[in-house]
Design an enzyme around this catalytic site. Sequence first.
Site, mmCIF file in Angstrom:
data_model
loop_
_atom_site.group_PDB
_atom_site.id
_atom_site.type_symbol
_atom_site.label_atom_id
_atom_site.label_comp_id
_atom_site.label_asym_id
_atom_site.label_seq_id
_atom_site.Cartn_x
_atom_site.Cartn_y
_atom_site.Cartn_z
ATOM 1 N N CYS A 1 13.620 -3.658 1.398
ATOM 2 C CA CYS A 1 13.055 -4.450 0.296
ATOM 3 C C CYS A 1 13.672 -3.988 -1.027
ATOM 4 O O CYS A 1 13.468 -2.847 -1.445
ATOM 5 C CB CYS A 1 11.539 -4.243 0.259
ATOM 6 N N GLY B 1 -1.444 1.335 -4.826
ATOM 7 C CA GLY B 1 -2.691 0.676 -4.451
ATOM 8 C C GLY B 1 -3.876 1.254 -5.173
ATOM 9 O O GLY B 1 -4.058 2.475 -5.172
ATOM 10 N N ASN C 1 1.351 0.149 5.620
ATOM 11 C CA ASN C 1 1.932 -0.522 4.458
ATOM 12 C C ASN C 1 2.897 -1.573 4.991
ATOM 13 O O ASN C 1 3.815 -1.232 5.730
ATOM 14 C CB ASN C 1 2.681 0.490 3.588
ATOM 15 N N GLY C 2 2.651 -2.825 4.614
ATOM 16 C CA GLY C 2 3.532 -3.891 5.069
ATOM 17 C C GLY C 2 2.719 -5.100 5.475
ATOM 18 O O GLY C 2 1.531 -5.198 5.154
ATOM 19 N N ASP D 1 11.663 -5.648 -15.903
ATOM 20 C CA ASP D 1 12.236 -5.614 -14.554
ATOM 21 C C ASP D 1 12.231 -6.987 -13.914
ATOM 22 O O ASP D 1 13.133 -7.331 -13.155
ATOM 23 C CB ASP D 1 11.469 -4.628 -13.671
ATOM 24 N N TYR E 1 10.830 -2.676 -8.925
ATOM 25 C CA TYR E 1 9.517 -2.626 -9.571
ATOM 26 C C TYR E 1 8.531 -1.648 -8.950
ATOM 27 O O TYR E 1 7.860 -0.891 -9.657
ATOM 28 C CB TYR E 1 8.866 -4.014 -9.569
ATOM 29 N N CYS F 1 0.816 -1.200 0.000
ATOM 30 C CA CYS F 1 0.000 0.000 0.000
ATOM 31 C C CYS F 1 0.855 1.258 0.000
ATOM 32 O O CYS F 1 2.073 1.202 0.044
ATOM 33 C CB CYS F 1 -0.858 0.026 1.260
HETATM 34 P P1 AMP Z 1 4.335 -12.157 -14.939
HETATM 35 O O1 AMP Z 1 3.558 -11.932 -16.172
HETATM 36 O O2 AMP Z 1 3.488 -12.832 -13.874
HETATM 37 O O3 AMP Z 1 5.650 -12.842 -15.140
HETATM 38 O O4 AMP Z 1 4.641 -10.733 -14.288
HETATM 39 C C1 AMP Z 1 5.726 -9.967 -14.747
HETATM 40 C C2 AMP Z 1 5.276 -8.576 -15.043
HETATM 41 O O5 AMP Z 1 4.516 -8.048 -13.968
HETATM 42 C C3 AMP Z 1 6.452 -7.656 -15.256
HETATM 43 O O6 AMP Z 1 6.180 -6.851 -16.393
HETATM 44 C C4 AMP Z 1 6.545 -6.829 -13.995
HETATM 45 O O7 AMP Z 1 6.849 -5.478 -14.264
HETATM 46 C C5 AMP Z 1 5.167 -6.917 -13.381
HETATM 47 N N1 AMP Z 1 5.217 -7.188 -11.925
HETATM 48 C C6 AMP Z 1 6.241 -7.606 -11.181
HETATM 49 N N2 AMP Z 1 5.892 -7.732 -9.884
HETATM 50 C C7 AMP Z 1 4.603 -7.381 -9.805
HETATM 51 C C8 AMP Z 1 3.673 -7.281 -8.721
HETATM 52 N N3 AMP Z 1 4.029 -7.587 -7.473
HETATM 53 N N4 AMP Z 1 2.416 -6.874 -9.005
HETATM 54 C C9 AMP Z 1 2.051 -6.581 -10.277
HETATM 55 N N5 AMP Z 1 2.891 -6.654 -11.327
HETATM 56 C C10 AMP Z 1 4.154 -7.039 -11.108
#
Ligand code: AMP
Length: 483
Positions: free
Chosen positions: A248, A37, A111-112, A363, A254, A10
């Site tokens: 973190c 969020g 947040n956490g 990323d 990201y 959050c």
């Molecule tokens: P995936 O398609 O499940 O491999 O998710 C990878 C993509 O989701 C990448 O483009 C990341 O930038 C993004 N991403 C990484 N971590 C998260 C997260 N916690 N919540 C939403 N998107 C994420």
Amino acid sequence: MIHSGPREKCGVVGIALDDRAASRPLYYALYALQHRGQESAGIVTHDGFQQYDHVEMGLVGDAFDEADLDGLNGSVGIGHVRYPTAGSVDSSCAQPFSVSFKSGSLGLSHNGNLVNADEVRDALGAQGHAFTSDGDTEVIAHDLARNLLDGDLVRAVRRTMDRIHGSYALTIVHDDTVVGVRDPEGNRPLCIGKLPDGYVLASESAAIDTLDGELVRDVRPGELVVLDPDGSGYETYQLVERDRTAHCFFEHVYFARPDSVIDEKLVYETRRDLGRALWEESGVDTDVVMPVPDSGRAFATGYAEASQEAGADVEFAEGLMKNRYVGRTFIMPTQDARERAVRLKLNPIRSTVEGRTVTLIDDSIVRGTTSNQLVDLLRDAGAEEVHLRIGAPPIAAPCYMGIDMATRDELIAANQDVEDITDAVGADSLAYLSVDAIADALDESRADLCLGCVTGEYPYDIDDEATDRDVTRPSVDTPLADD
Ligand code: AMP
């Protein structure tokens, strides 16, 4: 037991102003934190006599209208945006959480994620506290309210910090005093900003910029910051000290905005440095370097810069266009709908791709769905080769500290090695960044970072998981020592 309810990933904010309603600055700050969020947004203010609150499901822009903001009286207050968690759209967890009790009122934004929320909830339940949600924020609020019955604010926060275990960046309004607290390992970010007529506490410095303020500094791990109610200054109390932090790294990779400064590092610069390191570790010569928008852009910039400096004849180009109106609310009940979502969201620019070899930079890979579909998309658009470079190590274990990642079963790197993942996503080659490169770019030792999602070793004591340090949970049943 680790708390199995919603993970609180959050954004939080707290403001104290001299002689101006806090509601609009809080609203603008929440807008700046919207990426943290999108499920719900809320503000709690205090005017010296009583507490006002407005909390709604949805985006900040939809959650408040003029009348709502006008009704939030007072020059101090806090705000919150809450991240949507898979499958749960639950208004009982929307924040800030408010409680009224014998000696006043309390609003709390968190947040956490606590790792001992269930134990604390059970102990409080045995003392007669009734809970309306399964979230850990309510647990903190009740514990703090209880401690406020026989102590001042600083002492009450100290006692609550002795009892809760896990990650938390909190903003709290108790009567007309706003405070901010960062957990003893500094897992989630929180910073202090100075405004022309007051002070602000926020998850990210971008929120301070939005208010024409200046970043003063990060809140230190284990520190409590108490804003003067008239906005004239603040006091700080180092309530808990640890010899290691657990920042973190994924905030930098990201989650945070690139224009935010977290723990003294501009996130954009970190991502660019990580992109440069990616080239140094696993550079591949292709005609074009291309980011996955928007998450891969800073990495791809650094990667392309480093490759050009090394003499590579490579073009940096945008080859995927993003439809920014496809939000997270797009309903994806079936695989077909999920694939349609990627096609709606991203469309290739044929001329930058056709007949060329491409390095595609993102990323992170979580489930592998995005990478898989983008590789297909680029091949359909005529790419001759697609090489994938990822600005983080393989995400191989769940996050218990507040980032809604995925379960172990869903994480592609939890179950497969890089070769298998390369095949699964259909890339010509795939390379991730090393953990050491992350520590170098952040200028921190590995021991001071939370790397749980990539190493499977956590800085906290989590049932059935390995830990990378000597930790014991506070016992919630032991009577608290008087200080
Ligand atoms: P995936 O398609 O499940 O491999 O998710 C990878 C993509 O989701 C990448 O483009 C990341 O930038 C993004 N991403 C990484 N971590 C998260 C997260 N916690 N919540 C939403 N998107 C994420």
